[in-house]
Design an enzyme around this catalytic site. Structure first.
Site, PDB file in Angstrom:
ATOM      1  CD  GLU A   1      -2.455  -1.371   2.703  1.00 19.88           C
ATOM      2  OE1 GLU A   1      -2.439  -0.416   3.497  1.00 19.88           O
ATOM      3  OE2 GLU A   1      -3.003  -2.459   2.937  1.00 19.88           O
TER       4      GLU A   1
ATOM      5  CE  LYS B   1       5.678   5.081   6.772  1.00 21.78           C
ATOM      6  NZ  LYS B   1       5.333   6.340   7.389  1.00 21.78           N
TER       7      LYS B   1
ATOM      8  NE  ARG C   1      -1.436   3.329  13.428  1.00 25.28           N
ATOM      9  CZ  ARG C   1      -0.637   2.269  13.345  1.00 25.28           C
ATOM     10  NH1 ARG C   1       0.653   2.448  13.226  1.00 25.28           N
ATOM     11  NH2 ARG C   1      -1.102   1.054  13.380  1.00 25.28           N
TER      12      ARG C   1
ATOM     13  CD  GLU D   1      -0.896   8.301   8.229  1.00 26.50           C
ATOM     14  OE1 GLU D   1      -1.106   7.346   8.988  1.00 26.50           O
ATOM     15  OE2 GLU D   1       0.112   9.021   8.317  1.00 26.50           O
TER      16      GLU D   1
ATOM     17  CG  PHE E   1      -3.844   1.645   7.332  1.00 22.00           C
ATOM     18  CD1 PHE E   1      -3.567   0.974   8.508  1.00 22.00           C
ATOM     19  CD2 PHE E   1      -3.525   2.992   7.246  1.00 22.00           C
ATOM     20  CE1 PHE E   1      -2.994   1.621   9.583  1.00 22.00           C
ATOM     21  CE2 PHE E   1      -2.955   3.662   8.323  1.00 22.00           C
ATOM     22  CZ  PHE E   1      -2.692   2.973   9.501  1.00 22.00           C
TER      23      PHE E   1
ATOM     24  NE  ARG F   1       9.377   0.582  15.337  1.00 24.80           N
ATOM     25  CZ  ARG F   1       8.808   1.577  14.661  1.00 24.80           C
ATOM     26  NH1 ARG F   1       8.611   1.472  13.366  1.00 24.80           N
ATOM     27  NH2 ARG F   1       8.431   2.670  15.286  1.00 24.80           N
TER      28      ARG F   1
HETATM   29  P1  ATP Z   1       6.967   7.143  10.460  1.00 25.25           P
HETATM   30  O1  ATP Z   1       7.603   8.325  11.059  1.00 25.25           O
HETATM   31  O2  ATP Z   1       7.739   6.518   9.344  1.00 25.25           O
HETATM   32  O3  ATP Z   1       5.517   7.331  10.121  1.00 25.25           O
HETATM   33  P2  ATP Z   1       6.168   5.671  12.754  1.00 25.25           P
HETATM   34  O4  ATP Z   1       7.064   5.181  13.843  1.00 25.25           O
HETATM   35  O5  ATP Z   1       5.179   6.730  13.088  1.00 25.25           O
HETATM   36  O6  ATP Z   1       7.090   6.069  11.551  1.00 25.25           O
HETATM   37  P3  ATP Z   1       5.842   3.172  11.490  1.00 25.25           P
HETATM   38  O7  ATP Z   1       5.268   1.987  12.148  1.00 25.25           O
HETATM   39  O8  ATP Z   1       7.286   3.160  11.352  1.00 25.25           O
HETATM   40  O9  ATP Z   1       5.329   4.461  12.227  1.00 25.25           O
HETATM   41  O10 ATP Z   1       5.218   3.338  10.057  1.00 25.25           O
HETATM   42  C1  ATP Z   1       3.867   3.112   9.889  1.00 25.25           C
HETATM   43  C2  ATP Z   1       3.141   4.425   9.907  1.00 25.25           C
HETATM   44  O11 ATP Z   1       2.862   4.809   8.574  1.00 25.25           O
HETATM   45  C3  ATP Z   1       1.807   4.278  10.582  1.00 25.25           C
HETATM   46  O12 ATP Z   1       1.920   4.681  11.935  1.00 25.25           O
HETATM   47  C4  ATP Z   1       0.889   5.181   9.793  1.00 25.25           C
HETATM   48  O13 ATP Z   1       0.748   6.410  10.449  1.00 25.25           O
HETATM   49  C5  ATP Z   1       1.597   5.430   8.485  1.00 25.25           C
HETATM   50  N1  ATP Z   1       0.905   4.864   7.303  1.00 25.25           N
HETATM   51  C6  ATP Z   1       0.649   5.527   6.175  1.00 25.25           C
HETATM   52  N2  ATP Z   1       0.069   4.735   5.278  1.00 25.25           N
HETATM   53  C7  ATP Z   1      -0.065   3.519   5.831  1.00 25.25           C
HETATM   54  C8  ATP Z   1      -0.595   2.284   5.379  1.00 25.25           C
HETATM   55  N3  ATP Z   1      -1.088   2.123   4.161  1.00 25.25           N
HETATM   56  N4  ATP Z   1      -0.565   1.242   6.239  1.00 25.25           N
HETATM   57  C9  ATP Z   1      -0.034   1.370   7.459  1.00 25.25           C
HETATM   58  N5  ATP Z   1       0.481   2.529   7.953  1.00 25.25           N
HETATM   59  C10 ATP Z   1       0.472   3.591   7.135  1.00 25.25           C
END
Ligand code: ATP
Length: 576
Positions: free
Chosen positions: A243, A245, A250, A295, A335, A410
């Site tokens: 998918e 990003k 979130r 998101e 998502f 994670r």
């Molecule tokens: P980052 O700063 O990269 O967003 P993070 O620590 O907040 O990192 P991660 O688990 O590393 O979070 O990356 C997943 C994040 O990406 C989710 O918290 C969400 O907010 C965002 N996101 C965007 N699109 C998607 C998607 N299609 N599926 C899951 N998460 C998504």
């Protein structure tokens, strides 16, 4: 338990820097507690009255505390204020100013009366809060008052995070940390450590098995691991759901009949901030009960194009919400589905959750599901990634089709591949600011020239330094940063920090900033990842790329374990 006893334990914790000793003190404290007061005890240790996701704050400022203390001690308010300006801590002012004995209040009673302070609202509430607080103080000796005032002012600073509390609970029951994992599972599902502690005290580890996903209690978010290339993703996941990003906020949406609540990544209640999302969940989601994630991204109402994060971020403001809603409206790209009509979906495979999610979203403009590519072909993943990056998105998130939703974890059920910047690293690093140096040269005018930043170790609940950062902030941001940091400066190194370097000013770990660096190097200066006889890790050429991330609390910063993986993988990033 008497509040005076709790104050004694807090007094011990305050002078304890060894983490094992802290756990022992907490275990002793829990052992002396009754089941009925376990939740209250845990909330007070967190400096709160309710779990983090409930928006109840004390609403008590320094002026109000000065007034209450003046009243109770029979000392003029200006004198109290003067003492505060010397000591910088109302707790210490209270110890000096109050000479009476306490009346041996129970923790439960103090807790209930603090709740009255916090819930007093509307006209006349300042007077009411002052009165209530002064009454409480009049029944406490100096030591009790010290900790009570630190709690209401949000300055408890015992250096205890949730992992330490969980270790303390486990220790109290079985004499070691063996039950931490079981406690963590329950906490990840309901985000309410008070509730978990009480269930644990009443029915032991078995009692925790009964804790399941429920509407209204946010689930701690599942998180993604990193990959260096599309090929690496396919190698690990095989046939995966890929998918885009999206780069916004979130959100975890809880719908329960007519009530809809929206929680942010760090489980703050954003329901009032995002009215279009709460509204759409009511209209577009057919079933009565559901928990889903997505998101939230702002878009141009004329063209329909998504805006970059720098614009969306403006929607976190508390004021002028309806005006904002018109100027920069939000959509939610969903998502995941975690719960539906009484059924826990977190245990089901992703493919099934996703399919159901798609089915329950009815027609409308605000809610939709993410675009998806299902493939095991690395070339297709690569093309999908390049397309998303070219369209200004952050990259992709690939998902294991048969994986459950693992709250708070994670792991490789989700793998993110982000557009790479120049440099070697797969990703930016979210660091906690733990101190600053006064500026030299041009920066003298701001009184701040560089920041000491740290990453988090969830195993030991400690922050370890990784970079001194002096670039990437605008002049205005330096000024704002200094003001924010001065709110939580401490006279000494905070108890939860491990550091060799000494900044001019220490601050309590509170604010997370996003840092881009060229690479991770070995360093004698920093404590991140340092083992006996080995060097630590440092970020080379660090610069801030995102000012204070309000969607992350300090314990959600990048972990040492992630740094180790990024160190091992560096240099393998894929250019878009
Ligand atoms: P980052 O700063 O990269 O967003 P993070 O620590 O907040 O990192 P991660 O688990 O590393 O979070 O990356 C997943 C994040 O990406 C989710 O918290 C969400 O907010 C965002 N996101 C965007 N699109 C998607 C998607 N299609 N599926 C899951 N998460 C998504």
């Amino acid at each position: 338990m008497k509040f005076s006893r709790l104050a004694e334990f807090f007094g011990q914790l305050e002078v304890t820097s060894g983490r094992n000793k802290m756990v022992e003190v907490l275990a002793e404290m829990f052992k002396e507690a009754q089941s009925a007061e376990m939740d209250k005890l845990v909330y007070l240790c967190q400096g709160r009255l309710v779990p983090f996701y409930e928006p109840l704050e004390f609403g008590v400022g320094e002026g109000l505390v000065a007034e209450a203390l003046a009243k109770c001690a029979g000392i003029p308010k200006p004198e109290i204020k003067e003492r505060f300006s010397r000591k910088g801590d109302f707790g210490l002012v209270a110890v000096e100013a109050l000479s009476h004995d306490g009346t041996d209040l129970d923790v439960g009673e103090v807790f209930d009366r603090l709740k009255q302070v916090a819930t007093a609202s509307g006209a006349g509430s300042v007077g009411q809060k002052t009165e209530l607080l002064a009454n409480l103080l009049s029944q406490m000796d100096g030591e009790e008052a010290k900790h009570l005032l630190r709690i209401v002012l949000g300055k408890l600073r015992l250096g205890i995070g949730d992992p330490t509390l969980m270790d303390g609970l486990s220790f109290a029951r079985v004499g070691d940390k063996g039950l931490r994992k079981v406690l963590e599972r329950a906490y990840n599902i309901c985000s309410d450590l008070g509730y978990v502690a009480k269930a644990f005290w009443e029915n032991g580890a078995d009692g925790l098995q009964g804790i399941t996903v429920s509407v209204g209690k946010p689930v701690r978010p599942a998180l993604a691991e990193r990959a260096s290339s599309a090929a690496a993703i396919v190698q690990r996941l095989g046939y995966a759901a890929v998918e885009p990003k999206y780069d916004g906020f979130r959100c975890q949406v809880h719908k329960n009949g007519d009530t809809v609540r929206v929680f942010s990544r760090n489980l703050e209640d954003f329901s009032d901030k995002f009215p279009e999302i709460t509204g759409a969940a009511g209209q577009q989601i057919g079933p009565r009960q559901a928990i889903f994630e997505g998101e939230a991204i702002s878009y141009n109402p004329q063209t329909g194009d998504f805006y970059p994060f720098q614009i969306t971020v403006q929607r976190k403001r508390k004021h002028g919400i309806s005006e904002m809603q018109e100027k920069i409206p939000l959509k939610l790209v969903a998502f995941d589905l975690l719960f539906l009509e009484g059924e826990d979906y977190t245990v089901r495979p992703y493919a099934e959750r996703r399919q159901k999610l798609q089915q329950i979203i009815g027609p409308g403009d605000v809610l939709s599901v993410t675009e998806i590519l299902e493939t095991s072909d690395a070339k297709q993943v690569e093309a999908f990634f390049a397309d998303k990056v070219q369209r200004g998105l952050e990259g992709i998130v690939a998902k294991r089709q048969d994986a459950p939703y693992q709250a708070g974890a994670r792991n490789f059920n989700w793998i993110k591949l982000k557009r790479s910047y120049q440099g070697q690293l797969q990703d930016t690093v979210d660091c906690v600011v733990i101190g600053y140096w006064w500026g030299r040269g041009q920066r003298t005018q701001f009184g701040i020239g560089s920041l000491l930043t740290a990453v988090y170790d969830p195993d030991t609940d400690r922050f370890h330094t990784i970079a001194r950062l002096g670039t990437g902030l605008t002049e205005l941001e330096w000024v704002q940063m200094r003001a924010a940091l001065d709110e939580s400066k401490t006279n000494e190194k905070p108890l939860s920090v491990e550091a060799i370097v000494e900044p001019d000013v220490w601050v309590e770990p509170k604010y997370v900033i996003e840092i881009q660096a060229d690479e991770i190097t070995r360093s004698p200066v920093h404590t991140a990842g340092r083992q006996e006889g080995e060097l630590g890790f440092a970020l080379r050429f660090p610069r801030m790329v995102n000012f204070i991330r309000e969607d992350k609390s300090p314990r959600e910063a990048t972990t040492i374990q992630e740094i180790l993986k990024m160190f091992a993988a560096q240099g393998k990033t894929q250019a878009p």
